[in-house]
Design a protein around this motif. Structure first.
Motif, mmCIF file in Angstrom:
data_model
loop_
_atom_site.group_PDB
_atom_site.id
_atom_site.type_symbol
_atom_site.label_atom_id
_atom_site.label_comp_id
_atom_site.label_asym_id
_atom_site.label_seq_id
_atom_site.Cartn_x
_atom_site.Cartn_y
_atom_site.Cartn_z
ATOM 1 N N GLY A 186 0.548 -0.790 0.143
ATOM 2 C CA GLY A 186 -0.551 0.142 0.156
ATOM 3 C C GLY A 186 0.549 1.063 0.240
ATOM 4 O O GLY A 186 0.364 2.693 0.009
ATOM 5 N N THR A 187 1.892 0.995 0.364
ATOM 6 C CA THR A 187 3.300 2.765 -0.261
ATOM 7 C C THR A 187 3.203 3.037 -1.636
ATOM 8 O O THR A 187 3.264 3.825 -1.520
ATOM 9 N N LEU A 188 2.782 1.871 -2.262
ATOM 10 C CA LEU A 188 2.612 2.498 -4.182
ATOM 11 C C LEU A 188 1.241 2.420 -4.064
ATOM 12 O O LEU A 188 0.334 1.125 -4.261
ATOM 13 N N THR A 189 0.731 3.289 -5.200
ATOM 14 C CA THR A 189 -0.788 3.182 -5.707
ATOM 15 C C THR A 189 -1.489 1.935 -6.688
ATOM 16 O O THR A 189 -2.064 1.778 -6.979
ATOM 17 N N ASP A 190 -0.254 1.999 -7.578
ATOM 18 C CA ASP A 190 0.261 0.985 -8.349
ATOM 19 C C ASP A 190 1.269 1.188 -9.474
ATOM 20 O O ASP A 190 1.597 1.483 -9.151
ATOM 21 N N LYS A 191 0.905 -0.136 -9.818
ATOM 22 C CA LYS A 191 2.624 -0.500 -10.638
ATOM 23 C C LYS A 191 3.213 0.107 -11.273
ATOM 24 O O LYS A 191 4.219 0.349 -11.751
ATOM 25 N N HIS A 192 2.279 1.444 -11.775
ATOM 26 C CA HIS A 192 2.893 2.315 -12.872
ATOM 27 C C HIS A 192 3.575 4.155 -12.172
ATOM 28 O O HIS A 192 4.613 5.061 -12.510
ATOM 29 N N VAL A 193 3.291 3.906 -10.872
ATOM 30 C CA VAL A 193 3.498 4.340 -9.705
ATOM 31 C C VAL A 193 4.076 5.853 -10.236
ATOM 32 O O VAL A 193 3.569 6.827 -10.700
ATOM 33 N N ARG A 194 1.645 6.315 -9.975
ATOM 34 C CA ARG A 194 1.643 7.289 -11.110
ATOM 35 C C ARG A 194 1.404 8.839 -10.180
ATOM 36 O O ARG A 194 1.855 9.701 -10.845
ATOM 37 N N VAL A 195 2.226 8.628 -9.164
ATOM 38 C CA VAL A 195 1.886 9.594 -7.811
ATOM 39 C C VAL A 195 3.764 9.827 -7.904
ATOM 40 O O VAL A 195 4.582 9.375 -7.239
ATOM 41 N N ARG A 196 3.740 10.930 -8.452
ATOM 42 C CA ARG A 196 5.632 12.099 -8.365
ATOM 43 C C ARG A 196 5.391 11.122 -6.592
ATOM 44 O O ARG A 196 7.381 11.062 -6.868
ATOM 45 N N SER A 197 5.561 11.933 -5.767
ATOM 46 C CA SER A 197 6.134 11.827 -4.673
ATOM 47 C C SER A 197 6.708 10.295 -3.902
ATOM 48 O O SER A 197 7.422 10.255 -3.232
ATOM 49 N N GLN A 198 5.160 9.390 -4.623
ATOM 50 C CA GLN A 198 5.775 7.706 -4.619
ATOM 51 C C GLN A 198 7.189 7.293 -5.256
ATOM 52 O O GLN A 198 7.294 6.063 -5.466
ATOM 53 N N ARG A 199 7.192 7.875 -5.945
ATOM 54 C CA ARG A 199 8.819 7.761 -7.679
ATOM 55 C C ARG A 199 9.965 7.617 -6.781
ATOM 56 O O ARG A 199 11.080 6.600 -6.786
ATOM 57 N N VAL A 200 9.924 8.133 -5.781
ATOM 58 C CA VAL A 200 11.607 8.258 -5.084
ATOM 59 C C VAL A 200 12.102 6.579 -4.981
ATOM 60 O O VAL A 200 12.813 6.833 -5.213
ATOM 61 N N MET A 201 11.320 6.534 -3.963
ATOM 62 C CA MET A 201 12.027 4.849 -3.347
ATOM 63 C C MET A 201 12.015 3.803 -4.495
ATOM 64 O O MET A 201 13.300 3.930 -3.979
ATOM 65 N N PRO A 202 11.030 3.525 -5.045
ATOM 66 C CA PRO A 202 11.479 2.418 -6.213
ATOM 67 C C PRO A 202 12.488 2.890 -7.211
ATOM 68 O O PRO A 202 13.752 2.504 -7.864
ATOM 69 N N LEU A 203 12.612 4.218 -7.513
ATOM 70 C CA LEU A 203 13.613 4.698 -8.414
ATOM 71 C C LEU A 203 14.622 4.766 -7.542
ATOM 72 O O LEU A 203 16.158 4.212 -8.486
ATOM 73 N N SER A 204 14.772 5.336 -6.183
ATOM 74 C CA SER A 204 16.253 4.935 -5.664
ATOM 75 C C SER A 204 16.451 3.366 -5.503
ATOM 76 O O SER A 204 18.116 3.017 -5.939
ATOM 77 N N ALA A 205 15.713 2.134 -5.506
ATOM 78 C CA ALA A 205 16.083 1.642 -4.888
ATOM 79 C C ALA A 205 16.496 0.903 -6.054
ATOM 80 O O ALA A 205 17.199 0.010 -6.478
ATOM 81 N N GLY A 206 16.223 1.131 -6.912
ATOM 82 C CA GLY A 206 16.433 0.822 -9.110
ATOM 83 C C GLY A 206 17.700 1.206 -9.207
ATOM 84 O O GLY A 206 18.756 0.357 -9.688
ATOM 85 N N LEU A 207 18.392 2.096 -8.734
ATOM 86 C CA LEU A 207 19.604 2.533 -8.691
ATOM 87 C C LEU A 207 20.343 2.104 -7.955
ATOM 88 O O LEU A 207 21.085 1.157 -9.028
ATOM 89 N N VAL A 208 20.005 1.510 -6.499
ATOM 90 C CA VAL A 208 20.707 0.714 -6.259
ATOM 91 C C VAL A 208 21.421 -0.396 -6.916
ATOM 92 O O VAL A 208 21.987 -1.633 -6.971
ATOM 93 N N SER A 209 20.268 -1.127 -6.543
ATOM 94 C CA SER A 209 20.159 -2.858 -8.414
ATOM 95 C C SER A 209 20.953 -2.670 -9.156
ATOM 96 O O SER A 209 21.550 -3.236 -9.509
ATOM 97 N N VAL A 210 20.495 -1.990 -9.945
ATOM 98 C CA VAL A 210 21.285 -0.989 -11.294
ATOM 99 C C VAL A 210 23.031 -1.140 -11.293
ATOM 100 O O VAL A 210 23.700 -2.115 -11.601
ATOM 101 N N LEU A 211 23.475 -0.465 -9.944
ATOM 102 C CA LEU A 211 25.298 -0.437 -9.013
ATOM 103 C C LEU A 211 25.518 -1.946 -8.902
ATOM 104 O O LEU A 211 25.865 -1.790 -9.639
ATOM 105 N N ALA A 212 24.595 -2.365 -8.715
ATOM 106 C CA ALA A 212 25.473 -3.784 -7.914
ATOM 107 C C ALA A 212 24.953 -4.675 -8.959
ATOM 108 O O ALA A 212 26.383 -4.945 -9.278
ATOM 109 N N GLY A 213 24.182 -4.795 -10.051
ATOM 110 C CA GLY A 213 24.202 -5.505 -11.585
ATOM 111 C C GLY A 213 25.979 -5.003 -11.976
ATOM 112 O O GLY A 213 26.648 -5.913 -12.854
#
Length: 206
Positions: free
Chosen positions: A78-105
């Motif tokens: 429930g921390t994200l409204t939908d799978k496309h993350v339509r609310v801008r303020s909610q995007r920072v967390m998944p984008l940041s976590a994705g950044l860490v994952s890409v760096l690790a890869g």
């Protein structure tokens, strides 16, 4: 700071034919799916066989599957409204976590000696993520459009002008996001520009 808020997307059952088609395009050609497909394609072409496909799959785990999993968990909690993350303020967390994952890869690919083109794509994705995340703090840009444009640009750089018809992918994705009122035209254009420019890192790094 942008006051734009995308409206909730209707379900397939609620939507009319045009909206259902737009939803299908947005879902099938979502950023995560395009990232996975691109890495598998570049991986295969980097060696011309199954070994390259394996490298592409390894990169796709960190750049596609893990970020998709992060979003899915966020939606379930429930921390994200939908799978496309339509609310801008909610995007920072998944984008940041994705950044860490890409760096690790990227680090793992470097250690294991992955083909240059595979690592170069991941570097371009890293540049794109940093750009989108930076903009997201104050404005909503289209990630769909950025990844679609980046995908087409990388394929053009790899295989030449015969890939140009794939530019229609950017138009179709943009159309779907407009129909769903997920973005404005300016947000789509800026997203595509960010995605395309980020691929300069691919050309430099390969």
């Amino acid at each position: 700071m942008s006051a734009f808020i995308a409206p909730p997307t209707p379900t397939y059952a609620e939507a009319d034919t045009r909206t259902r088609a737009a939803k299908l395009v947005s879902d099938l050609l979502s950023p995560g799916h395009l990232v996975i497909a691109l890495l598998l394609a570049v991986g295969w072409s980097s060696t011309g066989g199954p070994a390259g496909l394996g490298w592409g799959l390894l990169a796709a785990v960190f750049c596609g599957f893990v970020p998709l999993g992060i979003i899915r968990v966020g939606v379930r909690r429930g921390t994200l409204t939908d799978k496309h993350v339509r609310v801008r303020s909610q995007r920072v967390m998944p984008l940041s976590a994705g950044l860490v994952s890409v760096l690790a890869g990227l680090a793992l690919l470097a250690v294991l000696g992955a083909p240059g083109d595979v690592s170069a794509v991941v570097i371009a994705m890293l540049a794109g993520l940093v750009s989108v995340l930076t903009v997201t703090f104050w404005w909503q840009v289209s990630v769909h459009s950025a990844v679609a444009a980046g995908t087409v640009t990388v394929l053009l750089l790899c295989h030449g002008w015969r890939m140009l018809p794939l530019a229609a992918l950017v138009v179709v994705v943009g159309w779907s996001r407009l129909v769903l009122k997920a973005h404005t035209v300016v947000q789509l254009i800026c997203g595509a520009a960010l995605g395309g420019v980020s691929c300069l890192f691919f050309q430099v790094a390969r």
